[in-house]
Design a protein around this motif. Sequence first.
Motif, PDB file in Angstrom:
ATOM      1  N   VAL A  93      67.025  31.950  54.041  1.00 23.89           N
ATOM      2  CA  VAL A  93      65.982  30.938  53.844  1.00 23.89           C
ATOM      3  C   VAL A  93      64.606  31.575  53.921  1.00 23.89           C
ATOM      4  CG1 VAL A  93      64.884  28.924  54.882  1.00 23.89           C
ATOM      5  CG2 VAL A  93      67.363  28.973  54.583  1.00 23.89           C
ATOM      6  N   ASP A  94      64.384  32.437  54.909  1.00 21.12           N
ATOM      7  CA  ASP A  94      63.075  33.088  55.027  1.00 21.12           C
ATOM      8  C   ASP A  94      62.833  34.063  53.892  1.00 21.12           C
ATOM      9  OD1 ASP A  94      62.615  31.661  57.314  1.00 21.12           O
ATOM     10  OD2 ASP A  94      61.902  33.389  58.465  1.00 21.12           O
ATOM     11  N   LEU A  95      63.883  34.711  53.424  1.00 22.64           N
ATOM     12  CA  LEU A  95      63.720  35.621  52.291  1.00 22.64           C
ATOM     13  C   LEU A  95      63.247  34.857  51.049  1.00 22.64           C
ATOM     14  CD1 LEU A  95      64.051  38.475  51.130  1.00 22.64           C
ATOM     15  CD2 LEU A  95      66.439  37.896  50.603  1.00 22.64           C
ATOM     16  N   LEU A  96      63.817  33.674  50.843  1.00 23.36           N
ATOM     17  CA  LEU A  96      63.387  32.858  49.708  1.00 23.36           C
ATOM     18  C   LEU A  96      61.973  32.322  49.914  1.00 23.36           C
ATOM     19  CD1 LEU A  96      66.673  30.832  48.985  1.00 23.36           C
ATOM     20  CD2 LEU A  96      65.669  32.639  47.574  1.00 23.36           C
ATOM     21  N   ARG A  97      61.657  31.900  51.144  1.00 21.99           N
ATOM     22  CA  ARG A  97      60.344  31.288  51.409  1.00 21.99           C
ATOM     23  C   ARG A  97      59.216  32.308  51.373  1.00 21.99           C
ATOM     24  NH1 ARG A  97      60.413  28.813  57.033  1.00 21.99           N
ATOM     25  NH2 ARG A  97      58.369  28.029  56.446  1.00 21.99           N
ATOM     26  N   PHE A  98      59.375  33.383  52.129  1.00 21.52           N
ATOM     27  CA  PHE A  98      58.273  34.318  52.330  1.00 21.52           C
ATOM     28  C   PHE A  98      58.383  35.590  51.487  1.00 21.52           C
ATOM     29  CE2 PHE A  98      58.820  32.295  56.669  1.00 21.52           C
ATOM     30  CZ  PHE A  98      57.842  31.336  56.450  1.00 21.52           C
ATOM     31  N   GLY A  99      59.614  35.982  51.133  1.00 20.53           N
ATOM     32  CA  GLY A  99      59.769  37.193  50.352  1.00 20.53           C
ATOM     33  C   GLY A  99      59.655  36.957  48.862  1.00 20.53           C
ATOM     34  N   LEU A 100      60.407  35.961  48.372  1.00 26.31           N
ATOM     35  CA  LEU A 100      60.432  35.701  46.931  1.00 26.31           C
ATOM     36  C   LEU A 100      59.583  34.501  46.537  1.00 26.31           C
ATOM     37  CD1 LEU A 100      64.272  36.225  46.356  1.00 26.31           C
ATOM     38  CD2 LEU A 100      62.420  37.891  46.084  1.00 26.31           C
ATOM     39  N   HIS A 101      59.115  33.725  47.537  1.00 29.71           N
ATOM     40  CA  HIS A 101      58.296  32.524  47.271  1.00 29.71           C
ATOM     41  C   HIS A 101      58.986  31.596  46.279  1.00 29.71           C
ATOM     42  CE1 HIS A 101      54.983  34.360  49.475  1.00 29.71           C
ATOM     43  NE2 HIS A 101      55.192  35.467  48.784  1.00 29.71           N
ATOM     44  N   LEU A 102      60.276  31.356  46.558  1.00 29.53           N
ATOM     45  CA  LEU A 102      61.084  30.487  45.701  1.00 29.53           C
ATOM     46  C   LEU A 102      61.604  29.313  46.522  1.00 29.53           C
ATOM     47  CD1 LEU A 102      63.202  33.174  43.789  1.00 29.53           C
ATOM     48  CD2 LEU A 102      61.182  31.968  42.945  1.00 29.53           C
ATOM     49  N   GLY A 103      62.089  28.314  45.819  1.00 34.48           N
ATOM     50  CA  GLY A 103      62.721  27.188  46.477  1.00 34.48           C
ATOM     51  C   GLY A 103      61.763  26.043  46.726  1.00 34.48           C
TER      52      GLY A 103
ATOM     53  N   SER B 179      59.779  22.899  48.793  1.00 34.24           N
ATOM     54  CA  SER B 179      58.968  22.943  50.012  1.00 34.24           C
ATOM     55  C   SER B 179      59.780  22.616  51.255  1.00 34.24           C
ATOM     56  CB  SER B 179      57.797  21.973  49.885  1.00 34.24           C
ATOM     57  OG  SER B 179      58.267  20.653  49.648  1.00 34.24           O
ATOM     58  N   TRP B 180      60.868  21.838  51.090  1.00 32.53           N
ATOM     59  CA  TRP B 180      61.655  21.435  52.251  1.00 32.53           C
ATOM     60  C   TRP B 180      62.686  22.491  52.651  1.00 32.53           C
ATOM     61  CZ3 TRP B 180      66.634  21.719  50.831  1.00 32.53           C
ATOM     62  CH2 TRP B 180      66.963  21.476  49.496  1.00 32.53           C
ATOM     63  N   LEU B 181      62.756  23.587  51.922  1.00 35.64           N
ATOM     64  CA  LEU B 181      63.805  24.573  52.170  1.00 35.64           C
ATOM     65  C   LEU B 181      63.779  25.084  53.604  1.00 35.64           C
ATOM     66  CD1 LEU B 181      66.076  26.269  50.856  1.00 35.64           C
ATOM     67  CD2 LEU B 181      64.340  28.007  50.367  1.00 35.64           C
ATOM     68  N   GLY B 182      62.573  25.286  54.146  1.00 29.69           N
ATOM     69  CA  GLY B 182      62.465  25.833  55.494  1.00 29.69           C
ATOM     70  C   GLY B 182      63.106  24.972  56.558  1.00 29.69           C
ATOM     71  N   TRP B 183      63.235  23.671  56.305  1.00 33.37           N
ATOM     72  CA  TRP B 183      63.782  22.775  57.323  1.00 33.37           C
ATOM     73  C   TRP B 183      65.276  22.955  57.508  1.00 33.37           C
ATOM     74  CZ3 TRP B 183      60.591  20.861  60.629  1.00 33.37           C
ATOM     75  CH2 TRP B 183      59.252  20.680  60.255  1.00 33.37           C
ATOM     76  N   ILE B 184      65.913  23.711  56.626  1.00 36.83           N
ATOM     77  CA  ILE B 184      67.312  24.074  56.884  1.00 36.83           C
ATOM     78  C   ILE B 184      67.411  24.857  58.183  1.00 36.83           C
ATOM     79  CG2 ILE B 184      69.245  25.456  56.010  1.00 36.83           C
ATOM     80  CD1 ILE B 184      68.344  24.780  53.201  1.00 36.83           C
ATOM     81  N   ASN B 185      66.351  25.612  58.478  1.00 37.24           N
ATOM     82  CA  ASN B 185      66.353  26.428  59.698  1.00 37.24           C
ATOM     83  C   ASN B 185      66.266  25.599  60.967  1.00 37.24           C
ATOM     84  OD1 ASN B 185      66.528  28.699  58.173  1.00 37.24           O
ATOM     85  ND2 ASN B 185      64.406  29.361  58.472  1.00 37.24           N
ATOM     86  N   LEU B 186      65.890  24.323  60.854  1.00 40.10           N
ATOM     87  CA  LEU B 186      65.828  23.501  62.057  1.00 40.10           C
ATOM     88  C   LEU B 186      67.211  23.378  62.688  1.00 40.10           C
ATOM     89  CD1 LEU B 186      64.002  21.772  63.842  1.00 40.10           C
ATOM     90  CD2 LEU B 186      64.579  19.803  62.427  1.00 40.10           C
ATOM     91  N   ALA B 187      68.237  23.284  61.854  1.00 39.06           N
ATOM     92  CA  ALA B 187      69.611  23.262  62.364  1.00 39.06           C
ATOM     93  C   ALA B 187      70.155  24.674  62.528  1.00 39.06           C
ATOM     94  CB  ALA B 187      70.507  22.447  61.438  1.00 39.06           C
TER      95      ALA B 187
ATOM     96  N   ASN C  69      57.873  25.457  63.426  1.00 39.47           N
ATOM     97  CA  ASN C  69      57.787  24.204  62.678  1.00 39.47           C
ATOM     98  C   ASN C  69      57.857  24.435  61.168  1.00 39.47           C
ATOM     99  OD1 ASN C  69      57.501  21.410  62.444  1.00 39.47           O
ATOM    100  ND2 ASN C  69      55.273  21.538  62.290  1.00 39.47           N
ATOM    101  N   PRO C  70      59.037  24.776  60.619  1.00 41.79           N
ATOM    102  CA  PRO C  70      60.355  24.908  61.258  1.00 41.79           C
ATOM    103  C   PRO C  70      60.564  26.319  61.803  1.00 41.79           C
ATOM    104  CG  PRO C  70      60.561  25.170  58.899  1.00 41.79           C
ATOM    105  CD  PRO C  70      59.110  24.891  59.147  1.00 41.79           C
ATOM    106  N   PRO C  71      61.665  26.561  62.523  1.00 43.28           N
ATOM    107  CA  PRO C  71      61.912  27.897  63.079  1.00 43.28           C
ATOM    108  C   PRO C  71      61.985  28.963  61.989  1.00 43.28           C
ATOM    109  CG  PRO C  71      63.394  26.281  64.047  1.00 43.28           C
ATOM    110  CD  PRO C  71      62.709  25.599  62.912  1.00 43.28           C
ATOM    111  N   THR C  72      61.383  30.086  62.277  1.00 43.58           N
ATOM    112  CA  THR C  72      61.438  31.224  61.361  1.00 43.58           C
ATOM    113  C   THR C  72      62.440  32.256  61.878  1.00 43.58           C
ATOM    114  OG1 THR C  72      59.694  32.423  62.525  1.00 43.58           O
ATOM    115  CG2 THR C  72      59.006  30.904  60.763  1.00 43.58           C
ATOM    116  N   LEU C  73      62.671  33.276  61.066  1.00 45.76           N
ATOM    117  CA  LEU C  73      63.557  34.349  61.492  1.00 45.76           C
ATOM    118  C   LEU C  73      63.018  35.028  62.747  1.00 45.76           C
ATOM    119  CD1 LEU C  73      66.058  36.092  60.922  1.00 45.76           C
ATOM    120  CD2 LEU C  73      64.621  37.533  59.451  1.00 45.76           C
ATOM    121  N   ALA C  74      61.686  35.157  62.852  1.00 47.79           N
ATOM    122  CA  ALA C  74      61.092  35.775  64.046  1.00 47.79           C
ATOM    123  C   ALA C  74      61.388  34.961  65.293  1.00 47.79           C
ATOM    124  CB  ALA C  74      59.587  35.936  63.853  1.00 47.79           C
TER     125      ALA C  74
END
Length: 406
Positions: free
Chosen positions: A193-203, A205-213, A273-278
């Motif tokens: 999820v973080d690779l798509l959000r921050f590395g490739l800037h794809l997906g 806007s709600w993709l990061g909230w998958i990390n909440l679970a 908000n939401p949790p990141t890999l860090a």
Amino acid sequence: MAEPPLSTPAPHRALRAIRRGAHRVDAATPASRDRAVDALRAAAILGVVLGHWLVTALVAADGGLHTASPLQHMPRLAPVSWLLQTLAVFFLVGGYAATRSLNTARAKGESYGGWLRARLTRLLRPVAALLGLWTVADTVLLLTGTPLATLHTLLKLALSPLWFLLVLAALTAVTPLVARLNPLWPLAVVLHVDLLRFGLHLGPSWLGWINLAAGWLVPYTLGAAWARGELHTRRSAWALLLGGTAATAVLVGCAGYPASMVGVPGSAVSNLNPPTLAAVTFGLAQCGLALLLRDRLRRAMSRPWAWAAVVLVNLSAMTVFLWHQTALMATTATGLLAGRLPGLHTPPDSPAWVAYRLAWLPVFALALTVCRAAFRHHEQGPRRPRHRPSRVVHRHLPPKKTPHHA
């Protein structure tokens, strides 16, 4: 003529009563109970409470209140968030306790539905009181002309603890499915999820909230593995601590993740908000440290006064967690009657503010004590008969070393 004996001073009598109470709590605790579990849970709750009290400021300006953080103005204080952001430890303990509780229920022939209902009842029962009070409070504030921006600020702070309870309740409900899940699977989800959000800037806007679970599922499944006896060695604890620390350092130092492990108003990226890999790798390090401290905590909890303090926190853990922000806001609102007070209503932009805020912590604690006294029965339920065993105390047995693990 002999003089009459002097009466014992009241402070000494109170001290003796506290000491006797601590020894009674210690004597009533089953020898099989793993006290380190309770100590970790209490430390996690108090860490979150202190963290919020130190990094949340309600600044009085333009006729209202708005939130600010000292981390906005003093980024060098980021290490404070490393000490007081202890959510991963709470999910670790939650996974451990839920897994052992489910195994015990199955051994007794209890149904999954009955087990889940019992666990969620105590977890979610205190929420009704919080929602009820803030519904009334917001209605009164709205009718008295309080600015909508201030209402939004207060309500957001008051209800912010609910996200944590909802995630914990959801993970508790799926415990039978995830009790044997390898923590690497949810960790891989967070990574992608973080690779798509921050590395490739794809997906989307709600993709990061998958990390909440997925993000909090990592320490939860570690707790389940602990309950199965798979993390009993110090080598595994050191691997989590060193591996998590190294990964977090690389992510913050080289990949551009924020150094703060809590959200900072105005920041483009929040680690929570939401949790990141860090945040997840930082949680791995915290879990490793918690596992390393198990033996020391068990020895420390053999002291009656220390164990009694931990029991006191655990008996009202959800009440303390739910109402600590309300205690802060009640103190802030009451303080406005005396004008703008430093460390309470002023911008958190200097070391002086930090010093003043530290001085306010006992006042916040007193307000929280009042909230606990008023609302703890919503968590603990009706008083039990005098000779009936407490339903609040569950036995946490240290995992036995089987021949396979020896």
